[in-house]
Design an enzyme around this catalytic site. Sequence first.
Site, PDB file in Angstrom:
ATOM      1  N   ARG A  69       0.826  -1.205   0.000  1.00 35.57           N
ATOM      2  CA  ARG A  69       0.000   0.000   0.000  1.00 35.57           C
ATOM      3  C   ARG A  69       0.864   1.260   0.000  1.00 35.57           C
ATOM      4  O   ARG A  69       1.848   1.354   0.732  1.00 35.57           O
ATOM      5  CB  ARG A  69      -0.911   0.031   1.225  1.00 35.57           C
ATOM      6  CG  ARG A  69      -1.950   1.167   1.129  1.00 35.57           C
ATOM      7  CD  ARG A  69      -2.769   1.269   2.388  1.00 35.57           C
ATOM      8  NE  ARG A  69      -4.003   2.040   2.165  1.00 35.57           N
ATOM      9  CZ  ARG A  69      -4.533   2.875   3.044  1.00 35.57           C
ATOM     10  NH1 ARG A  69      -3.946   3.072   4.212  1.00 35.57           N
ATOM     11  NH2 ARG A  69      -5.646   3.513   2.779  1.00 35.57           N
ATOM     12  N   HIS A 126     -10.627   3.520  -1.442  1.00 36.27           N
ATOM     13  CA  HIS A 126     -11.656   4.511  -1.092  1.00 36.27           C
ATOM     14  C   HIS A 126     -12.283   5.185  -2.309  1.00 36.27           C
ATOM     15  O   HIS A 126     -12.210   6.416  -2.478  1.00 36.27           O
ATOM     16  CB  HIS A 126     -11.056   5.574  -0.167  1.00 36.27           C
ATOM     17  CG  HIS A 126     -10.429   5.021   1.073  1.00 36.27           C
ATOM     18  ND1 HIS A 126     -10.928   3.934   1.757  1.00 36.27           N
ATOM     19  CD2 HIS A 126      -9.314   5.399   1.757  1.00 36.27           C
ATOM     20  CE1 HIS A 126     -10.172   3.680   2.802  1.00 36.27           C
ATOM     21  NE2 HIS A 126      -9.177   4.541   2.818  1.00 36.27           N
ATOM     22  N   ASP A 194     -12.680  -0.574   6.183  1.00 33.87           N
ATOM     23  CA  ASP A 194     -11.799   0.520   6.609  1.00 33.87           C
ATOM     24  C   ASP A 194     -11.727   0.631   8.136  1.00 33.87           C
ATOM     25  O   ASP A 194     -11.266   1.639   8.664  1.00 33.87           O
ATOM     26  CB  ASP A 194     -12.221   1.863   6.002  1.00 33.87           C
ATOM     27  CG  ASP A 194     -11.119   2.905   6.088  1.00 33.87           C
ATOM     28  OD1 ASP A 194      -9.942   2.539   5.913  1.00 33.87           O
ATOM     29  OD2 ASP A 194     -11.412   4.081   6.362  1.00 33.87           O
TER      30      ASP A 194
END
Length: 242
Positions: A69, A126, A194
């Site tokens: 990430r 997102h 999340d």
Amino acid sequence: VRDYRLLQRRNRTSRVVVVTPRNYVTDNAVTLDAIRQFGANARGVAVLRPTVTNAELKTLNDGGIRGIRFTVGDPRVAVVSIDMIEPLARRIVNLGWHVQLAMTREQIVDNADLLRRLPVAIVFDHLGGLSPPDGIGHPAYAVIRGLIDKGRTWVKLSGAYLRTAIGPPTYADATKVAQAYVEAAPERLVWGSDWPHPSETEHKPDDALLFDLLATWVPDEKTRDRILVQNPETLYGFGARA
């Protein structure tokens, strides 16, 4: 792990993808530990810099890591940078990992050529960073759609509370973005909780409400099953559901 299992009982999910939080910089030991505790239904996404060794990559892969990430939206607090994405992507080709990108809309547009030449799968975090008032009208949406159409890019249906000016319970502006992705390419979407929402220090969103939003975003049950079950099997290498 104990706390997340309580959330799983609440929303009746069984699998989990643990992402190394920014707080740990590039120390992924806590993520590997969580994967071990969760067992076969867990995978992970690490945070790395180009100094990582091949031996460390193997250890991470054996421990259930399936991607890297890059949270680069705010350079003031970022622990990695955009210029690290391509060299690391080339290091993980043979592992079959992906790169997960938490970028601003502007960064996606500015780095479109870089994203197009990456040799691994891409996961946009997102909702691809598409926030109001532009939503899918922002040029970043066209970049993401072009990458999706090439067949190796995914979008995470997550973080509605981060991409809204309207807020709960409908998150109507984020809903429009999510529905556009669902209409365009349901086979390239995965859902994410999340949790535990580290950026929200005062008012945490309602996790059950966020999960229930998926029924609005994806009214068709078979399509929801694809996003929640089948797509993660492909992206993260989970075993097929019994």
